[in-house]
Write a protein that holds these residues in place. Structure first.
Motif, short mmCIF file in Angstrom:
data_model
loop_
_atom_site.label_atom_id
_atom_site.label_comp_id
_atom_site.label_asym_id
_atom_site.label_seq_id
_atom_site.Cartn_x
_atom_site.Cartn_y
_atom_site.Cartn_z
N ILE A 264 -9.26 -4.32 24.36
CA ILE A 264 -7.83 -4.36 24.09
C ILE A 264 -7.10 -3.18 24.73
O ILE A 264 -5.98 -3.32 25.21
N GLY A 265 -7.73 -2.02 24.77
CA GLY A 265 -7.11 -0.84 25.38
C GLY A 265 -6.90 -1.00 26.87
O GLY A 265 -5.96 -0.44 27.43
N GLN A 266 -7.76 -1.75 27.52
CA GLN A 266 -7.63 -2.02 28.95
C GLN A 266 -6.43 -2.93 29.23
O GLN A 266 -5.70 -2.73 30.18
N HIS A 267 -6.24 -3.93 28.36
CA HIS A 267 -5.18 -4.91 28.57
C HIS A 267 -3.83 -4.48 28.01
O HIS A 267 -2.79 -4.86 28.54
N PHE A 268 -3.87 -3.70 26.91
CA PHE A 268 -2.64 -3.27 26.24
C PHE A 268 -2.76 -1.77 25.92
O PHE A 268 -2.89 -1.38 24.76
N PRO A 269 -2.72 -0.91 26.93
CA PRO A 269 -2.99 0.52 26.71
C PRO A 269 -1.96 1.20 25.80
O PRO A 269 -0.76 0.90 25.88
N ASP A 270 -2.47 2.11 24.98
CA ASP A 270 -1.57 2.83 24.07
C ASP A 270 -0.72 3.87 24.81
O ASP A 270 0.15 4.50 24.21
N THR A 271 -0.94 4.01 26.09
CA THR A 271 -0.11 4.89 26.92
C THR A 271 1.11 4.16 27.49
O THR A 271 1.97 4.78 28.09
N ASP A 272 1.15 2.84 27.31
CA ASP A 272 2.25 2.03 27.83
C ASP A 272 3.32 1.86 26.76
O ASP A 272 3.07 1.25 25.72
N PRO A 273 4.53 2.37 26.99
CA PRO A 273 5.59 2.26 25.99
C PRO A 273 5.95 0.81 25.65
O PRO A 273 6.51 0.55 24.59
N ALA A 274 5.59 -0.13 26.50
CA ALA A 274 5.88 -1.54 26.24
C ALA A 274 5.18 -2.04 24.98
O ALA A 274 5.62 -3.02 24.36
N TYR A 275 4.09 -1.37 24.58
CA TYR A 275 3.33 -1.82 23.43
C TYR A 275 3.59 -0.98 22.18
O TYR A 275 2.95 -1.19 21.15
N ALA A 276 4.55 -0.07 22.25
CA ALA A 276 4.91 0.74 21.07
C ALA A 276 5.43 -0.19 19.98
O ALA A 276 6.38 -0.95 20.19
N GLY A 277 4.79 -0.16 18.83
CA GLY A 277 5.20 -0.99 17.71
C GLY A 277 4.89 -2.47 17.88
O GLY A 277 5.36 -3.30 17.11
N ALA A 278 4.07 -2.82 18.87
CA ALA A 278 3.79 -4.23 19.17
C ALA A 278 3.15 -4.95 17.99
O ALA A 278 2.39 -4.37 17.22
N ASP A 279 3.47 -6.22 17.87
CA ASP A 279 2.87 -7.10 16.86
C ASP A 279 1.48 -7.48 17.39
O ASP A 279 1.35 -8.15 18.41
N SER A 280 0.46 -7.06 16.67
CA SER A 280 -0.91 -7.28 17.13
C SER A 280 -1.30 -8.75 17.15
O SER A 280 -2.19 -9.14 17.90
N LEU A 281 -0.65 -9.59 16.35
CA LEU A 281 -0.93 -11.02 16.42
C LEU A 281 -0.44 -11.60 17.74
O LEU A 281 -1.07 -12.49 18.30
N VAL A 282 0.66 -11.08 18.25
CA VAL A 282 1.14 -11.51 19.58
C VAL A 282 0.13 -11.10 20.64
O VAL A 282 -0.21 -11.89 21.53
N LEU A 283 -0.39 -9.88 20.54
CA LEU A 283 -1.41 -9.43 21.50
C LEU A 283 -2.67 -10.28 21.39
O LEU A 283 -3.27 -10.64 22.41
N LEU A 284 -3.08 -10.62 20.16
CA LEU A 284 -4.25 -11.48 19.97
C LEU A 284 -4.01 -12.85 20.61
O LEU A 284 -4.92 -13.41 21.23
N SER B 251 0.85 -1.18 0.00
CA SER B 251 0.00 0.00 0.00
C SER B 251 0.89 1.24 0.00
O SER B 251 1.99 1.21 0.56
N GLU B 252 0.40 2.32 -0.60
CA GLU B 252 1.14 3.57 -0.61
C GLU B 252 1.26 4.16 0.79
O GLU B 252 2.22 4.87 1.10
N ARG B 253 0.26 3.88 1.64
CA ARG B 253 0.26 4.38 3.02
C ARG B 253 -0.08 3.24 3.95
O ARG B 253 -0.78 2.31 3.59
N GLY B 254 0.40 3.36 5.17
CA GLY B 254 0.08 2.37 6.19
C GLY B 254 -0.92 2.94 7.18
O GLY B 254 -1.54 3.97 6.93
N LEU B 255 -1.05 2.26 8.30
CA LEU B 255 -2.01 2.67 9.32
C LEU B 255 -1.30 3.22 10.55
O LEU B 255 -0.29 2.67 10.99
N LEU B 256 -1.86 4.29 11.09
CA LEU B 256 -1.29 4.97 12.24
C LEU B 256 -1.78 4.34 13.53
O LEU B 256 -2.97 4.08 13.69
N GLY B 257 -0.87 4.07 14.44
CA GLY B 257 -1.25 3.53 15.73
C GLY B 257 -0.03 3.34 16.61
O GLY B 257 1.11 3.39 16.15
N HIS B 258 -0.28 3.12 17.89
CA HIS B 258 0.79 2.92 18.87
C HIS B 258 1.50 1.59 18.61
O HIS B 258 2.72 1.50 18.69
#
Length: 157
Positions: free
Chosen positions: A58-78, A28-35
């Motif tokens: 998901i926000g309760q378990h893996f908050p976007d305010t937590d630097p530990a989840y910056a760039g996280a692989d969402s399949l790992v979170l799933l 894709s010419e552009r990707g998706l924005l997210g933590h």
């Protein structure tokens, strides 16, 4: 006992990011924005599974305010969501997802998305549905500003 859950997520397009959907790096010419990696499909599905187990979102378990989840692989979170619901005595019986995207074209990647999501949750690929649609150029999806995804999950205790 059977339980159903519903999930929804949306991410806007951004320059310089990958477009990860269902764990597939979709050209894709552009990707998706997210933590995290902003995998809108995996996020909607995680919310549906958590909802069915009445375990929040998901926000309760893996908050976007937590630097530990910056760039996280969402399949790992799933996968962690699947482990959590299993630890609460639930089995994931069936899930179904819809992705709304005007661009990019997703049908060539649907089967791989299904396999990736099934593997992440530890279920059979036959238990995972993925569909893609456009919005006929209506709304933010139609204006190519982002992608939305909906998911439902059926769990059994």
């Amino acid at each position: 006992m059977l339980r159903i859950g519903h999930g929804y997520d949306v991410h806007q397009f951004a320059e310089g990011r990958k477009c990860i959907l269902g764990g597939v790096d979709v050209p894709s010419e552009r990707g998706l924005l997210g933590h995290s990696d902003a995998d809108v499909l995996a996020h909607a599905l995680a919310d549906a599974v958590l909802s069915a187990a009445r375990l929040g979102d998901i926000g309760q378990h893996f908050p976007d305010t937590d630097p530990a989840y910056a760039g996280a692989d969402s399949l790992v979170l799933l996968g962690r969501v699947a482990e959590l619901v299993r630890s609460e005595g639930f089995a994931i019986v069936d899930v179904d997802c819809t992705v709304a995207a005007q661009v990019p074209k997703l049908s060539p990647y649907r089967d791989q998305m299904r396999r990736n999501l099934a593997d992440a949750m530890g279920v059979s690929v036959d238990s995972v549905g993925v569909k893609a649609t456009t919005t006929e150029r209506l709304g933010f999806v139609g204006r190519e500003e982002g992608i939305a995804a909906w998911a439902v999950a059926l769990l059994e205790r």
